[in-house]
Design a protein around this motif. Structure first.
Motif, PDB file in Angstrom:
ATOM      1  N   LEU A 149       0.844  -1.204   0.000  1.00 42.34           N
ATOM      2  CA  LEU A 149       0.000   0.000   0.000  1.00 42.34           C
ATOM      3  C   LEU A 149       0.875   1.249   0.000  1.00 42.34           C
ATOM      4  O   LEU A 149       0.618   2.193  -0.747  1.00 42.34           O
ATOM      5  CB  LEU A 149      -0.945  -0.017   1.202  1.00 42.34           C
ATOM      6  CG  LEU A 149      -1.832   1.221   1.393  1.00 42.34           C
ATOM      7  CD1 LEU A 149      -2.704   1.486   0.176  1.00 42.34           C
ATOM      8  CD2 LEU A 149      -2.697   1.051   2.645  1.00 42.34           C
ATOM      9  N   ASP A 150       1.924   1.242   0.804  1.00 42.40           N
ATOM     10  CA  ASP A 150       2.838   2.388   0.856  1.00 42.40           C
ATOM     11  C   ASP A 150       3.532   2.605  -0.494  1.00 42.40           C
ATOM     12  O   ASP A 150       3.719   3.748  -0.920  1.00 42.40           O
ATOM     13  CB  ASP A 150       3.881   2.203   1.956  1.00 42.40           C
ATOM     14  CG  ASP A 150       3.293   2.367   3.352  1.00 42.40           C
ATOM     15  OD1 ASP A 150       2.185   2.936   3.481  1.00 42.40           O
ATOM     16  OD2 ASP A 150       3.931   1.905   4.316  1.00 42.40           O
ATOM     17  N   ALA A 151       3.900   1.528  -1.169  1.00 39.26           N
ATOM     18  CA  ALA A 151       4.536   1.647  -2.489  1.00 39.26           C
ATOM     19  C   ALA A 151       3.582   2.302  -3.487  1.00 39.26           C
ATOM     20  O   ALA A 151       3.996   3.145  -4.295  1.00 39.26           O
ATOM     21  CB  ALA A 151       4.976   0.276  -2.993  1.00 39.26           C
ATOM     22  N   PHE A 152       2.295   1.938  -3.425  1.00 38.28           N
ATOM     23  CA  PHE A 152       1.296   2.567  -4.300  1.00 38.28           C
ATOM     24  C   PHE A 152       1.185   4.051  -3.970  1.00 38.28           C
ATOM     25  O   PHE A 152       1.153   4.898  -4.868  1.00 38.28           O
ATOM     26  CB  PHE A 152      -0.055   1.876  -4.141  1.00 38.28           C
ATOM     27  CG  PHE A 152      -1.128   2.493  -4.985  1.00 38.28           C
ATOM     28  CD1 PHE A 152      -1.194   2.250  -6.338  1.00 38.28           C
ATOM     29  CD2 PHE A 152      -2.083   3.332  -4.421  1.00 38.28           C
ATOM     30  CE1 PHE A 152      -2.174   2.831  -7.127  1.00 38.28           C
ATOM     31  CE2 PHE A 152      -3.061   3.909  -5.194  1.00 38.28           C
ATOM     32  CZ  PHE A 152      -3.109   3.660  -6.550  1.00 38.28           C
ATOM     33  N   ARG A 153       1.112   4.376  -2.683  1.00 34.89           N
ATOM     34  CA  ARG A 153       1.017   5.786  -2.267  1.00 34.89           C
ATOM     35  C   ARG A 153       2.223   6.589  -2.747  1.00 34.89           C
ATOM     36  O   ARG A 153       2.072   7.710  -3.223  1.00 34.89           O
ATOM     37  CB  ARG A 153       0.958   5.878  -0.743  1.00 34.89           C
ATOM     38  CG  ARG A 153      -0.354   5.557  -0.140  1.00 34.89           C
ATOM     39  CD  ARG A 153      -0.258   5.830   1.358  1.00 34.89           C
ATOM     40  NE  ARG A 153      -1.409   5.353   2.058  1.00 34.89           N
ATOM     41  CZ  ARG A 153      -1.369   4.500   3.075  1.00 34.89           C
ATOM     42  NH1 ARG A 153      -0.229   4.015   3.508  1.00 34.89           N
ATOM     43  NH2 ARG A 153      -2.483   4.121   3.664  1.00 34.89           N
ATOM     44  N   VAL A 154       3.421   6.022  -2.593  1.00 36.56           N
ATOM     45  CA  VAL A 154       4.638   6.727  -3.001  1.00 36.56           C
ATOM     46  C   VAL A 154       4.581   7.034  -4.491  1.00 36.56           C
ATOM     47  O   VAL A 154       4.852   8.167  -4.917  1.00 36.56           O
ATOM     48  CB  VAL A 154       5.897   5.906  -2.638  1.00 36.56           C
ATOM     49  CG1 VAL A 154       7.133   6.439  -3.345  1.00 36.56           C
ATOM     50  CG2 VAL A 154       6.098   5.898  -1.136  1.00 36.56           C
ATOM     51  N   LEU A 155       4.239   6.045  -5.303  1.00 36.68           N
ATOM     52  CA  LEU A 155       4.148   6.269  -6.745  1.00 36.68           C
ATOM     53  C   LEU A 155       3.075   7.307  -7.066  1.00 36.68           C
ATOM     54  O   LEU A 155       3.304   8.232  -7.836  1.00 36.68           O
ATOM     55  CB  LEU A 155       3.845   4.961  -7.485  1.00 36.68           C
ATOM     56  CG  LEU A 155       3.672   5.098  -8.995  1.00 36.68           C
ATOM     57  CD1 LEU A 155       4.940   5.632  -9.647  1.00 36.68           C
ATOM     58  CD2 LEU A 155       3.274   3.770  -9.603  1.00 36.68           C
ATOM     59  N   ALA A 156       1.910   7.182  -6.445  1.00 36.16           N
ATOM     60  CA  ALA A 156       0.820   8.122  -6.709  1.00 36.16           C
ATOM     61  C   ALA A 156       1.209   9.541  -6.309  1.00 36.16           C
ATOM     62  O   ALA A 156       0.943  10.494  -7.048  1.00 36.16           O
ATOM     63  CB  ALA A 156      -0.436   7.684  -5.970  1.00 36.16           C
ATOM     64  N   ARG A 157       1.842   9.688  -5.163  1.00 39.89           N
ATOM     65  CA  ARG A 157       2.228  11.032  -4.712  1.00 39.89           C
ATOM     66  C   ARG A 157       3.345  11.606  -5.585  1.00 39.89           C
ATOM     67  O   ARG A 157       3.384  12.810  -5.830  1.00 39.89           O
ATOM     68  CB  ARG A 157       2.630  10.987  -3.248  1.00 39.89           C
ATOM     69  CG  ARG A 157       1.406  10.794  -2.376  1.00 39.89           C
ATOM     70  CD  ARG A 157       1.643  11.113  -0.929  1.00 39.89           C
ATOM     71  NE  ARG A 157       0.379  10.986  -0.222  1.00 39.89           N
ATOM     72  CZ  ARG A 157       0.117  10.046   0.685  1.00 39.89           C
ATOM     73  NH1 ARG A 157       1.040   9.177   1.016  1.00 39.89           N
ATOM     74  NH2 ARG A 157      -1.064  10.004   1.270  1.00 39.89           N
ATOM     75  N   ARG A 158       4.221  10.743  -6.040  1.00 38.92           N
ATOM     76  CA  ARG A 158       5.293  11.211  -6.927  1.00 38.92           C
ATOM     77  C   ARG A 158       4.670  11.712  -8.230  1.00 38.92           C
ATOM     78  O   ARG A 158       5.119  12.710  -8.800  1.00 38.92           O
ATOM     79  CB  ARG A 158       6.274  10.076  -7.212  1.00 38.92           C
ATOM     80  CG  ARG A 158       7.466  10.524  -8.034  1.00 38.92           C
ATOM     81  CD  ARG A 158       8.492   9.443  -8.201  1.00 38.92           C
ATOM     82  NE  ARG A 158       7.856   8.270  -8.825  1.00 38.92           N
ATOM     83  CZ  ARG A 158       8.309   7.025  -8.688  1.00 38.92           C
ATOM     84  NH1 ARG A 158       9.358   6.771  -7.953  1.00 38.92           N
ATOM     85  NH2 ARG A 158       7.710   6.037  -9.281  1.00 38.92           N
TER      86      ARG A 158
END
Length: 165
Positions: A149-158
């Motif tokens: 979930l954190d990896a998805f958030r990081v990509l989305a926020r980037r």
């Protein structure tokens, strides 16, 4: 990265509420605090004449808002029952360019990051809001673990800098 999930009625209701900006738990807590504060003032030496009216109006507004939330949840349940695509297993995959949503037996939708207006989340779902008013909900339980979930958030926020305001 890809995940598979099936929405349930509570996911759909949660996504609808989040899409229109309603956070039931937060609103309930705020109304409860407001009513408790007003009731506390009513027994304090600082009470004033219109306090009962203010308390009643606050409680009425809170009740009205709870009724609205209930109606949104009922509409979401009806949409879930009417739309078989919402009940189908779905695969969501993402990369640096965007997100692909593939419900079983339905059309694949590719959403470029630039087409997303906003990414929101609550305790239940991650919501992808498109500029056209459409949205896709991905239940948080679909992610293998918090790291995924954190990896998805990081990509989305980037990519969020590339999203339209």
């Amino acid at each position: 990265m890809a995940i598979e999930y099936t929405l349930d009625p509570q996911d759909v209701a949660s996504a609808r509420l989040l899409a229109i900006g309603i956070r039931p738990r937060l609103e309930f807590v705020l109304f409860a605090v407001a009513v408790a504060t007003l009731l506390g003032w009513s027994v304090s030496p600082w009470r004033f004449g219109s306090l009962p009216l203010l308390t009643g109006l606050t409680a009425t507004l809170g009740a009205f808002r709870l009724i609205q939330i209930g109606k949104v949840k009922e509409a979401a349940l009806a949409a879930f029952q009417r739309n078989p695509t919402l009940r189908q297993p779905t695969v969501a995959s993402w990369d640096d360019l965007g997100v692909t949503i593939q419900p079983t037996g339905s059309l694949t939708e590719r959403i470029m990051w630039t087409q997303l207006q906003r990414l929101r989340e609550n305790e239940r779902v991650v919501l992808l809001l498109q500029g056209s008013g459409l949205f896709h909900a991905i239940p948080k339980r679909a992610f293998a673990d918090k790291a995924a979930l954190d990896a998805f958030r990081v990509l989305a926020r980037r990519q969020q800098g590339r999203m339209r305001p």
